[in-house]
Write a protein that holds these residues in place. Sequence first.
Motif, short mmCIF file in Angstrom:
data_model
loop_
_atom_site.label_atom_id
_atom_site.label_comp_id
_atom_site.label_asym_id
_atom_site.label_seq_id
_atom_site.Cartn_x
_atom_site.Cartn_y
_atom_site.Cartn_z
N HIS A 1 0.76 -1.12 0.13
CA HIS A 1 0.08 0.01 0.00
C HIS A 1 0.77 1.50 -0.09
O HIS A 1 0.45 2.20 -0.74
N VAL A 2 1.97 1.26 0.84
CA VAL A 2 2.76 2.65 0.80
C VAL A 2 3.41 2.73 -0.56
O VAL A 2 3.49 3.88 -0.84
N GLY B 1 -4.89 1.08 7.75
CA GLY B 1 -5.38 1.13 8.87
C GLY B 1 -6.11 -0.17 8.92
O GLY B 1 -5.51 -0.66 10.15
N GLU C 1 -0.95 4.69 -1.38
CA GLU C 1 -2.25 4.52 -0.69
C GLU C 1 -2.01 4.46 0.95
O GLU C 1 -2.65 3.39 1.62
N ALA C 2 -1.09 5.30 1.53
CA ALA C 2 -0.87 4.91 2.86
C ALA C 2 -2.34 5.29 3.82
O ALA C 2 -2.21 4.67 4.60
N ARG C 3 -3.12 5.81 3.29
CA ARG C 3 -4.39 6.12 3.89
C ARG C 3 -5.11 4.74 4.12
O ARG C 3 -6.15 4.76 4.72
N LEU C 4 -4.68 3.51 3.31
CA LEU C 4 -5.60 2.42 3.36
C LEU C 4 -5.04 1.45 4.27
O LEU C 4 -5.34 0.22 4.22
#
Length: 121
Positions: free
Chosen positions: A91-92, A101, A96-99
């Motif tokens: 993801h990073v 979680g 997509e760091a916001r994903l």
Amino acid sequence: MEIAYWIVAGLLAVFYLYAGGKKVVQSQQQLLPMMGWVDTVPMPLVRTIGVLEVLGAVGLILPPLTDIAPALAVAAAVGLVLIQVGGIVVHVRRGEARLIGLNIGLLVAAAAAAWLGTTWL
């Protein structure tokens, strides 16, 4: 501690049986709306991740339940931690760091299962 393990392990097992099962049986087009990263990863790798998730789910439950090699539950939990570390990296790298979680939550839950498993197995 034993009850806490079964709660955490049970929730993780349900999640990984579902998510891993989808990766094993569905096509790339079917997975794409829910898992955007599958378009950049070869499908054999997606299937392998799915199989590892299903095996991790089974490993969390079956060994302690049958009392046959219950230490395998700790190994399964550690394997699921490593899968989530890989998911965070993917993801990073995709921006997509916001994903991450969900990945962090699953990583913490799997680490908790590993720790709880060492306290009573």
